[in-house]
Enzyme design. Structure first.
Site, mmCIF file in Angstrom:
data_model
loop_
_atom_site.group_PDB
_atom_site.id
_atom_site.type_symbol
_atom_site.label_atom_id
_atom_site.label_comp_id
_atom_site.label_asym_id
_atom_site.label_seq_id
_atom_site.Cartn_x
_atom_site.Cartn_y
_atom_site.Cartn_z
ATOM 1 C CE LYS A 1 -9.075 -25.048 39.759
ATOM 2 N NZ LYS A 1 -8.578 -25.740 38.551
ATOM 3 C CG HIS B 1 -1.434 -15.783 44.355
ATOM 4 N ND1 HIS B 1 -0.609 -16.270 45.339
ATOM 5 C CD2 HIS B 1 -2.159 -14.796 44.932
ATOM 6 C CE1 HIS B 1 -0.829 -15.620 46.469
ATOM 7 N NE2 HIS B 1 -1.751 -14.711 46.250
ATOM 8 N NE ARG C 1 -6.832 -23.961 32.765
ATOM 9 C CZ ARG C 1 -5.620 -23.509 33.068
ATOM 10 N NH1 ARG C 1 -4.646 -23.612 32.180
ATOM 11 N NH2 ARG C 1 -5.351 -22.968 34.241
ATOM 12 C CD GLU D 1 -5.149 -25.043 48.695
ATOM 13 O OE1 GLU D 1 -4.245 -24.259 48.339
ATOM 14 O OE2 GLU D 1 -5.465 -26.037 48.053
#
Length: 492
Positions: free
Chosen positions: A118, A237, A293, A202
């Site tokens: 990421k 999440h 993926r 974030e």
């Protein structure tokens, strides 16, 4: 490259079953690389061959690179399909597979490193000028430094696993008092789930929608997108309900986000199936991450487009699949997927493990089931408690919602609790029906456990009858009945 005759599957559950089915349609044998805990499962019974790669703990089996590669070689496979989760986004695994002379069915190790990590992905996106959520993606992983960065960003902040996905290793930090504990917890979970403790931060967007684009790089490296999905209904999440296409996008927004998705995938020299995820708030979109993926929710894309993404993955790995834009149709109708978890919705979703006494999925047009367990199998405490995915298709979103509610009401799962009552409540909520839900939908409306409905006298008699049948007897209420029909008792 020649055609595969045998593919090893480094995964478990419903995705292993999905891959086996695709291989069977292509005339390819399969090898299930499984743990000791997964012998009584559907994939184990369906695979051409099985190889036990270790005990139940994931670090000793499904996350063990050497065990998976050795298992595939011992079974005579030419390729490994990683499914999703576990090692599917692990560049070291992809590299080890290639070094062993096998084909990794997925993107190259180089692509996984640049996009699947990421942090690297955000660096790449920054170079390409894509909009990003404000945050910190640096190499300094000292907890004190991460807390300083969180203060600089401003709470609430989300800490995420750099190599992660599926909500694992992700924590929402609302204030400085909980920052240390949650960052350390995220690092531990990231290490356990993905083999790396690296995290990044974030800014938390509190009114965002989660929109993602299915991308696919063909055998020549040409990348196209296969439209969008919306996954705004999330708990802790982790996605619960997904749909294609998103009810939130205008055609102009869909075009711009699709172009951005293809741009980042092309920069990563992407081959195979991948997903570019965005947050959408106030008409502006921000790159969230790229999943290198297959996604859990890939069936809804398949349903609205009439494609088979797993077959396309295999054919691409064989060097055979090349995009023909003329064959990519505009999405038709609407598809919704619900994840069925073995958990108790009346106790806040605590896992519910044990023997599946009976399972029955109602058949009918526009219904599809992806499941890894049959009646008589056991849900163990070792892995994710998802036992199935229910997917419906219909001509419009309202019709698809109604169909999903009907299907869930007709589904039969005895032996463990499931989240089916919870899903029905969500699907019936006016905000979901209107399509205006955000990623805070669950937190806002379904933070508490469902209230367990009181049993009626009829419910009690039905339960008594079912138990008596399972025990091979006749319920006491029927024995005592003076009804002339009591002798015709046949159970429920």
């Amino acid at each position: 490259m020649g055609k595969f005759t045998r593919i090893a599957i480094a995964n478990r559950g419903e995705v292993a079953v999905r891959i086996i089915k695709a291989c069977e349609e292509l005339g390819i044998e399969t090898v299930l690389l499984h743990s000791e805990a997964d012998i009584n499962t559907r994939a184990y019974r369906m695979a051409t061959k099985t190889i036990c790669i270790g005990p139940a703990p994931t670090a000793e089996s499904y996350l063990n690179i050497k065990a998976n590669v050795d298992g595939a070689l011992a079974a005579g496979a030419q390729a490994i399909h990683p499914g999703f989760g576990f090692l599917s986004e692990n560049a070291d695994f992809a590299e080890a597979v290639q070094k062993a002379g096998l084909t990794f069915i997925g993107p190259s190790a180089e692509s996984i490193r640049s996009l699947g990590d990421k942090v690297h992905c955000k660096d790449l996106a920054k170079q390409a000028g894509l909009p990003l959520v404000p945050g910190y993606q640096g190499e300094n992983q000292d907890v004190g430094h991460l807390i300083q960065q969180a203060e600089k960003i401003g709470y609430p902040v989300i800490v995420k696993a750099a190599a992660g996905g599926g909500g694992r290793g992700m924590k929402l930090i609302k204030s400085s008092t909980e920052a240390k504990e949650l960052i350390e917890s995220a690092q531990r979970e990231a290490q356990s789930a993905f083999g790396s403790p690296k995290v990044f931060l974030e800014k938390y967007l509190d009114r965002a929608k989660h929109i993602e684009f299915q991308v696919f790089g063909d055998s020549t490296g040409n990348v196209l997108h296969f439209f969008d999905r919306e996954c705004s209904v999330q708990r802790r999440h982790q996605k619960i309900i997904e749909e294609a296409t998103s009810p939130s996008l205008t055609e102009d927004l869909r075009r711009r986000m699709g172009e951005a998705a293809c741009a980042i995938a092309t920069m990563g020299k992407y081959k195979g199936a991948g997903t570019v995820e965005f947050l959408l708030q106030d008409g502006e979109f921000y790159l969230l991450e790229v999943n290198t993926r297959l996604q859990v929710e890939h069936p809804v894309t398949e349903e609205v487009l009439g494609v088979d993404l797993v077959k396309m993955q295999i054919l691409t790995a064989q060097g055979e699949f090349v995009h023909d834009p003329k064959q990519i149709r505009a999405p038709r109708g609407h598809s919704i997927e619900c994840r069925i978890y073995a958990e108790n919705p009346y106790m806040g979703g605590v896992p519910s493990t044990g023997l599946l006494g009976h399972v029955e999925w109602p058949e009918g047009p526009g219904r599809r089931y992806e499941y890894g367990f049959d009646s008589g199998d056991t849900i163990t405490p070792y892995y994710d408690p998802m036992i199935a995915k229910v997917i419906v298709w219909d001509e419009s979103r309202p019709r698809a919602i109604q169909k999903m509610i009907r299907v869930l009401k007709d589904a039969v799962v005895f032996g463990v609790h499931t989240n089916i009552p919870y899903l029905i409540e969500i699907l019936s909520h006016k905000e979901f029906v209107m399509g205006t839900m955000t990623t805070r939908f669950i937190e806002t409306y379904f933070a508490d456990a469902l209230k367990e409905p009181a049993l009626t006298e009829i419910d009690k008699k039905v339960a008594e009858g079912a138990l008596a049948q399972l025990r091979g007897g006749t319920p006491e209420s029927v024995k005592a009945s003076t009804s002339p029909w009591s002798s015709y008792w046949r159970g429920i």
